[in-house]
Design a protein around this motif. Structure first.
Motif, short mmCIF file in Angstrom:
data_model
loop_
_atom_site.label_atom_id
_atom_site.label_comp_id
_atom_site.label_asym_id
_atom_site.label_seq_id
_atom_site.Cartn_x
_atom_site.Cartn_y
_atom_site.Cartn_z
N VAL A 17 -11.47 0.62 -14.42
CA VAL A 17 -10.35 0.46 -13.49
C VAL A 17 -9.41 1.66 -13.58
CG1 VAL A 17 -8.24 -0.89 -13.05
CG2 VAL A 17 -10.42 -2.06 -13.39
N SER A 18 -9.11 2.11 -14.78
CA SER A 18 -8.20 3.25 -14.94
C SER A 18 -8.80 4.53 -14.36
CB SER A 18 -7.81 3.45 -16.41
OG SER A 18 -8.90 3.91 -17.17
N VAL A 19 -10.10 4.72 -14.52
CA VAL A 19 -10.77 5.90 -13.97
C VAL A 19 -10.77 5.85 -12.44
CG1 VAL A 19 -13.01 7.08 -13.74
CG2 VAL A 19 -12.17 6.41 -15.99
N ILE A 20 -11.07 4.69 -11.87
CA ILE A 20 -11.05 4.55 -10.42
C ILE A 20 -9.65 4.79 -9.87
CG2 ILE A 20 -11.30 2.87 -8.53
CD1 ILE A 20 -13.69 1.69 -10.17
N ALA A 21 -8.63 4.26 -10.54
CA ALA A 21 -7.25 4.47 -10.10
C ALA A 21 -6.86 5.94 -10.18
CB ALA A 21 -6.30 3.61 -10.94
N THR A 22 -7.25 6.60 -11.26
CA THR A 22 -6.95 8.02 -11.42
C THR A 22 -7.64 8.85 -10.34
OG1 THR A 22 -6.61 7.79 -13.80
CG2 THR A 22 -7.18 9.99 -12.99
N LEU A 23 -8.93 8.60 -10.15
CA LEU A 23 -9.67 9.34 -9.12
C LEU A 23 -9.15 9.02 -7.72
CD1 LEU A 23 -13.31 9.10 -10.53
CD2 LEU A 23 -11.75 11.07 -10.59
N GLY A 24 -8.75 7.78 -7.50
CA GLY A 24 -8.18 7.40 -6.20
C GLY A 24 -6.89 8.13 -5.92
N SER A 25 -6.02 8.24 -6.91
CA SER A 25 -4.75 8.94 -6.69
C SER A 25 -5.00 10.43 -6.46
CB SER A 25 -3.79 8.72 -7.86
OG SER A 25 -4.13 9.51 -8.96
N LEU A 26 -5.96 10.99 -7.16
CA LEU A 26 -6.31 12.40 -6.94
C LEU A 26 -6.92 12.61 -5.56
CD1 LEU A 26 -7.66 13.34 -10.47
CD2 LEU A 26 -5.55 14.14 -9.40
N TYR A 27 -7.72 11.65 -5.11
CA TYR A 27 -8.29 11.73 -3.76
C TYR A 27 -7.18 11.75 -2.70
CZ TYR A 27 -10.26 10.09 0.62
OH TYR A 27 -10.58 9.95 1.96
N PHE A 28 -6.23 10.82 -2.84
CA PHE A 28 -5.16 10.75 -1.84
C PHE A 28 -4.31 12.02 -1.81
CE2 PHE A 28 -5.44 5.94 -2.12
CZ PHE A 28 -5.99 5.80 -0.85
N SER A 29 -4.05 12.61 -2.98
CA SER A 29 -3.19 13.80 -2.99
C SER A 29 -3.96 15.09 -2.75
CB SER A 29 -2.40 13.88 -4.29
OG SER A 29 -3.25 14.06 -5.39
N GLU A 30 -5.11 15.26 -3.37
CA GLU A 30 -5.81 16.54 -3.31
C GLU A 30 -6.75 16.67 -2.12
OE1 GLU A 30 -4.83 18.96 -5.34
OE2 GLU A 30 -3.42 17.45 -6.07
N ILE A 31 -7.33 15.57 -1.67
CA ILE A 31 -8.27 15.64 -0.55
C ILE A 31 -7.61 15.22 0.76
CG2 ILE A 31 -10.43 14.69 0.39
CD1 ILE A 31 -11.42 14.60 -2.56
N ARG A 32 -6.90 14.11 0.73
CA ARG A 32 -6.21 13.65 1.95
C ARG A 32 -4.90 14.40 2.19
NH1 ARG A 32 -7.59 8.45 3.91
NH2 ARG A 32 -6.23 9.06 5.61
N GLY A 33 -4.35 15.03 1.17
CA GLY A 33 -3.13 15.83 1.31
C GLY A 33 -1.84 15.03 1.31
N PHE A 34 -1.87 13.80 0.80
CA PHE A 34 -0.66 12.98 0.73
C PHE A 34 0.20 13.47 -0.44
CE2 PHE A 34 -3.30 9.12 2.35
CZ PHE A 34 -3.35 9.68 3.61
N ILE A 35 1.44 13.80 -0.17
CA ILE A 35 2.34 14.28 -1.22
C ILE A 35 2.91 13.07 -1.97
CG2 ILE A 35 4.47 15.56 -1.69
CD1 ILE A 35 3.87 17.06 0.99
N PRO A 36 2.72 13.00 -3.29
CA PRO A 36 3.23 11.85 -4.05
C PRO A 36 4.77 11.85 -4.09
CG PRO A 36 1.64 13.11 -5.34
CD PRO A 36 1.96 13.91 -4.13
N CYS A 37 5.34 10.67 -3.96
CA CYS A 37 6.79 10.53 -4.09
C CYS A 37 7.14 10.41 -5.59
CB CYS A 37 7.29 9.30 -3.32
SG CYS A 37 6.83 7.73 -4.08
N GLU A 38 8.40 10.29 -5.87
CA GLU A 38 8.86 10.23 -7.26
C GLU A 38 8.26 9.03 -8.01
OE1 GLU A 38 13.07 9.93 -9.71
OE2 GLU A 38 13.10 10.47 -7.59
N LEU A 39 8.28 7.86 -7.40
CA LEU A 39 7.72 6.67 -8.07
C LEU A 39 6.21 6.79 -8.25
CD1 LEU A 39 9.84 3.80 -6.45
CD2 LEU A 39 10.02 4.74 -8.77
N CYS A 40 5.54 7.45 -7.31
CA CYS A 40 4.10 7.68 -7.47
C CYS A 40 3.83 8.52 -8.71
CB CYS A 40 3.52 8.38 -6.24
SG CYS A 40 3.41 7.34 -4.77
N TRP A 41 4.67 9.52 -8.94
CA TRP A 41 4.49 10.37 -10.11
C TRP A 41 4.66 9.56 -11.39
CZ3 TRP A 41 1.84 14.45 -10.41
CH2 TRP A 41 1.78 15.35 -9.36
N TYR A 42 5.64 8.65 -11.44
CA TYR A 42 5.82 7.83 -12.64
C TYR A 42 4.59 6.97 -12.90
CZ TYR A 42 10.76 9.14 -12.26
OH TYR A 42 11.94 9.83 -12.16
#
Length: 141
Positions: A17-42
């Protein structure tokens, strides 16, 4: 190789689950180009190390990792819940607007009308917490 017991399996699932969540967040920011907000960073700050910690614990069969994972997952769960409520409850967005960049109330995705990125993080932290709670340390002799 011996039979995988239920505690080892739960540890493995938490790591997955942690690996999928990590890869999912990287997909959204690095591939889809979604800029993480402050709470996303936390949330990322708490989820990314869980991938490493749970991975090492899984391969070492170290069930004592739960004492380190649970506090991090509970804090991440709380932030995810607050973030999700900020997106979905109109009055909460004004409590703590993000200082710069993307507002925390922004929704990059809204699948089925309720699934947002903080919701996905909330589910991941919830599953990790549940798996950790079902892993009890063996009795010390």
């Amino acid at each position: 190789m011996g039979k995988l017991d239920s505690k080892q399996f739960l540890l493995y699932l938490a790591w997955l689950v942690s690996v999928i969540a990590t890869l999912g967040s990287l997909y959204f920011s690095e591939i889809r180009g979604f800029i993480p907000c402050e709470l996303c960073w936390y949330q990322r700050i708490l989820m990314y190390p869980l991938s490493l910690m749970l991975g090492i614990a899984t391969f070492q069969n170290d069930l004592s990792i739960r004492i380190y994972v649970l506090p991090m997952a509970i804090i991440g769960w709380s932030i995810s819940l607050f973030h999700y409520l900020e997106q979905k409850v109109p009055g909460l967005a004004a409590i703590k607007p993000c200082a710069n960049g993307v507002p925390c109330s922004a929704e990059y995705i809204n699948w089925l009308g309720f699934i947002t990125i903080p919701f996905l993080a909330f589910v991941a932290f919830t599953l990790i917490i549940i798996f950790m709670l079902f892993i009890k340390n063996p009795k010390k002799v």
